[in-house]
Design a protein around this motif. Sequence first.
Motif, PDB file in Angstrom:
ATOM      1  N   THR A  75      -3.064  -7.239   9.997  1.00 39.21           N
ATOM      2  CA  THR A  75      -3.649  -6.448   9.055  1.00 39.21           C
ATOM      3  C   THR A  75      -3.164  -5.883   7.896  1.00 39.21           C
ATOM      4  O   THR A  75      -3.551  -5.878   6.694  1.00 39.21           O
ATOM      5  N   VAL A  76      -1.606  -5.387   8.255  1.00 43.19           N
ATOM      6  CA  VAL A  76      -0.906  -4.719   7.161  1.00 43.19           C
ATOM      7  C   VAL A  76      -0.489  -5.535   6.303  1.00 43.19           C
ATOM      8  O   VAL A  76      -0.551  -5.553   4.919  1.00 43.19           O
ATOM      9  N   VAL A  77      -0.029  -7.071   6.644  1.00 42.96           N
ATOM     10  CA  VAL A  77       0.165  -7.952   5.574  1.00 42.96           C
ATOM     11  C   VAL A  77      -0.934  -8.600   4.662  1.00 42.96           C
ATOM     12  O   VAL A  77      -0.918  -8.368   3.644  1.00 42.96           O
ATOM     13  N   GLY A  78      -2.205  -8.467   5.488  1.00 40.65           N
ATOM     14  CA  GLY A  78      -3.298  -8.602   4.693  1.00 40.65           C
ATOM     15  C   GLY A  78      -3.365  -7.350   3.412  1.00 40.65           C
ATOM     16  O   GLY A  78      -3.772  -7.763   2.258  1.00 40.65           O
ATOM     17  N   TRP A  79      -3.631  -6.305   3.640  1.00 41.57           N
ATOM     18  CA  TRP A  79      -3.721  -5.313   2.975  1.00 41.57           C
ATOM     19  C   TRP A  79      -2.453  -5.162   1.947  1.00 41.57           C
ATOM     20  O   TRP A  79      -2.795  -4.889   0.741  1.00 41.57           O
ATOM     21  N   MET A  80      -1.378  -5.269   2.297  1.00 39.28           N
ATOM     22  CA  MET A  80      -0.112  -5.422   1.218  1.00 39.28           C
ATOM     23  C   MET A  80      -0.302  -6.466   0.112  1.00 39.28           C
ATOM     24  O   MET A  80      -0.324  -6.390  -1.183  1.00 39.28           O
ATOM     25  N   THR A  81      -0.730  -7.767   0.700  1.00 39.56           N
ATOM     26  CA  THR A  81      -0.924  -8.799  -0.148  1.00 39.56           C
ATOM     27  C   THR A  81      -2.238  -8.711  -1.028  1.00 39.56           C
ATOM     28  O   THR A  81      -1.960  -9.061  -2.420  1.00 39.56           O
ATOM     29  N   VAL A 183       5.228  -0.829  -1.856  1.00 48.50           N
ATOM     30  CA  VAL A 183       6.613  -0.274  -1.124  1.00 48.50           C
ATOM     31  C   VAL A 183       6.023   0.864  -0.086  1.00 48.50           C
ATOM     32  O   VAL A 183       5.456   1.704  -0.235  1.00 48.50           O
ATOM     33  N   PRO A 184       6.567   0.494   1.028  1.00 50.78           N
ATOM     34  CA  PRO A 184       6.596   1.648   2.275  1.00 50.78           C
ATOM     35  C   PRO A 184       7.516   2.817   1.857  1.00 50.78           C
ATOM     36  O   PRO A 184       8.698   2.396   1.512  1.00 50.78           O
ATOM     37  N   VAL A 185       7.092   4.015   1.765  1.00 54.92           N
ATOM     38  CA  VAL A 185       8.335   5.019   1.419  1.00 54.92           C
ATOM     39  C   VAL A 185       8.199   6.001   2.733  1.00 54.92           C
ATOM     40  O   VAL A 185       6.879   6.528   3.137  1.00 54.92           O
ATOM     41  N   GLY A 186       9.406   6.538   2.917  1.00 57.49           N
ATOM     42  CA  GLY A 186       9.391   7.810   3.999  1.00 57.49           C
ATOM     43  C   GLY A 186      10.599   7.549   4.644  1.00 57.49           C
ATOM     44  O   GLY A 186      10.967   6.438   5.256  1.00 57.49           O
ATOM     45  N   ASN A 188      11.038   9.036   7.828  1.00 60.59           N
ATOM     46  CA  ASN A 188      10.828   9.265   9.419  1.00 60.59           C
ATOM     47  C   ASN A 188       9.791   8.229   9.532  1.00 60.59           C
ATOM     48  O   ASN A 188       8.575   8.078   8.869  1.00 60.59           O
ATOM     49  N   VAL A 189      10.026   7.563  10.755  1.00 57.44           N
ATOM     50  CA  VAL A 189       8.962   6.333  11.056  1.00 57.44           C
ATOM     51  C   VAL A 189       7.627   6.886  11.156  1.00 57.44           C
ATOM     52  O   VAL A 189       6.649   6.028  10.873  1.00 57.44           O
ATOM     53  N   ALA A 190       7.482   8.087  12.026  1.00 54.53           N
ATOM     54  CA  ALA A 190       6.174   8.567  11.887  1.00 54.53           C
ATOM     55  C   ALA A 190       5.452   9.065  10.551  1.00 54.53           C
ATOM     56  O   ALA A 190       4.421   9.530  10.876  1.00 54.53           O
ATOM     57  N   ASP A 191       6.003   8.889   9.512  1.00 54.63           N
ATOM     58  CA  ASP A 191       5.766   9.792   8.381  1.00 54.63           C
ATOM     59  C   ASP A 191       5.762   8.959   7.113  1.00 54.63           C
ATOM     60  O   ASP A 191       6.228   9.291   5.999  1.00 54.63           O
ATOM     61  N   GLN A 192       5.596   7.657   7.306  1.00 58.14           N
ATOM     62  CA  GLN A 192       5.562   6.343   6.222  1.00 58.14           C
ATOM     63  C   GLN A 192       4.425   6.159   5.608  1.00 58.14           C
ATOM     64  O   GLN A 192       3.408   6.375   6.103  1.00 58.14           O
ATOM     65  N   ILE A 193       4.368   6.271   4.069  1.00 59.72           N
ATOM     66  CA  ILE A 193       3.182   6.040   3.605  1.00 59.72           C
ATOM     67  C   ILE A 193       3.318   4.574   2.653  1.00 59.72           C
ATOM     68  O   ILE A 193       4.670   4.635   2.462  1.00 59.72           O
ATOM     69  N   LEU A 194       2.277   3.694   2.517  1.00 60.00           N
ATOM     70  CA  LEU A 194       2.586   2.419   1.825  1.00 60.00           C
ATOM     71  C   LEU A 194       1.800   2.975   0.400  1.00 60.00           C
ATOM     72  O   LEU A 194       0.819   3.470   0.072  1.00 60.00           O
ATOM     73  N   LEU A 195       2.946   2.756  -0.643  1.00 60.27           N
ATOM     74  CA  LEU A 195       2.448   3.182  -1.938  1.00 60.27           C
ATOM     75  C   LEU A 195       2.326   1.928  -2.947  1.00 60.27           C
ATOM     76  O   LEU A 195       2.909   0.852  -2.629  1.00 60.27           O
ATOM     77  N   ARG A 196       1.211   1.949  -3.904  1.00 57.86           N
ATOM     78  CA  ARG A 196       1.080   0.817  -4.865  1.00 57.86           C
ATOM     79  C   ARG A 196       1.608   1.398  -6.025  1.00 57.86           C
ATOM     80  O   ARG A 196       0.957   2.352  -6.598  1.00 57.86           O
ATOM     81  N   VAL A 197       2.447   0.984  -6.516  1.00 60.95           N
ATOM     82  CA  VAL A 197       2.854   1.586  -7.692  1.00 60.95           C
ATOM     83  C   VAL A 197       2.562   0.555  -8.984  1.00 60.95           C
ATOM     84  O   VAL A 197       2.996  -0.764  -8.995  1.00 60.95           O
ATOM     85  N   SER A 206       2.388   4.857 -12.442  1.00 64.43           N
ATOM     86  CA  SER A 206       1.317   5.546 -11.579  1.00 64.43           C
ATOM     87  C   SER A 206       1.287   4.992 -10.307  1.00 64.43           C
ATOM     88  O   SER A 206       1.601   3.910 -10.051  1.00 64.43           O
ATOM     89  N   THR A 207       1.457   6.118  -9.339  1.00 67.40           N
ATOM     90  CA  THR A 207       1.249   5.707  -7.593  1.00 67.40           C
ATOM     91  C   THR A 207      -0.094   6.057  -7.050  1.00 67.40           C
ATOM     92  O   THR A 207      -0.459   6.977  -7.373  1.00 67.40           O
ATOM     93  N   GLN A 208      -0.254   5.132  -6.123  1.00 69.80           N
ATOM     94  CA  GLN A 208      -1.376   5.425  -5.446  1.00 69.80           C
ATOM     95  C   GLN A 208      -0.966   5.088  -3.644  1.00 69.80           C
ATOM     96  O   GLN A 208      -0.228   4.203  -3.456  1.00 69.80           O
ATOM     97  N   HIS A 209      -1.521   6.176  -3.069  1.00 70.03           N
ATOM     98  CA  HIS A 209      -1.245   6.169  -1.476  1.00 70.03           C
ATOM     99  C   HIS A 209      -2.273   5.233  -0.898  1.00 70.03           C
ATOM    100  O   HIS A 209      -3.400   5.697  -0.944  1.00 70.03           O
TER     101      HIS A 209
END
Length: 221
Positions: A75-81, A183-186, A188-197, A206-209
């Motif tokens: 699902t993460v591959v799907g969302w990122m793609t 790009v995933p940013v963070g 700490n593993v428990a505290d990473q967010i996926l950004l769309r830049v 502009s960036t979107q979480h």
Amino acid sequence: MLYQHIPTQSSVNEGAGDRIRMLMKLRNSGINNVEVLSAMESVPRELFVEDAFLEHAYDDTALPIPSGQTISQPTVVGWMTWALDLEPRMRVLEIGTGSGYQTSILSKLSRRVYTIERHRDLLAMAEERFAHLKLTNIVTKRGDGSKGWRDVAPFDRIMVTAAASEIPAELLEQLSPGGIMVVPVGNNVADQILLRVEKSQSGDISTQHLMNVRFVPLVQD
Ligand code: SAH
């Protein structure tokens, strides 16, 4: 009497059930883009996982691959793609080839994929899979992907599949005006967010979480 082998329905469908279950899971997670779904349907994930995890190839989980790395969750591959908003004419840079699974999906949806991996053994295995699947629009390189690939820049799209402490400046530079980077940013593993830049035509960023994620770290050499 001449015996003619006619495959039974069950032998034809062997393994297909798991793949269909994965596609249903992708749809249920909200991915309704036909191109992304059919690209994911056409790449056999079982070729990218270790033998020990074959029966889990289509589960919606990340799985261990050699060198202490992981193949990302479907699902993460799907969302990122989907978030990359690809068009068939585009040139894409991917950082973190890993198993080559995400690379293969990108290759179905773009003109050319440039992919960089720091582990030589992982890259060699991924290259074998690309050859086996006859994916001829993938160009590979071993090295530190956080520096991008200056000789062949700029890129219409950039996907980073390892977590950076901040958006890598050199990648941002190598993104075309009008380009998108995921790009995933963070730290700490428990505290990473996926950004769309997004980089506008005039160069504004502009960036979107998008979501919370768990990726292995982007290691800068
Ligand atoms: N997209 C991959 C996920 C791989 S995990 C897949 O579908 O299988 C992230 C990968 O990034 C790992 O293989 C890791 O070795 C690689 N990596 C980490 N830091 C890197 C860097 N600076 N440059 C290139 N690759 C890197």
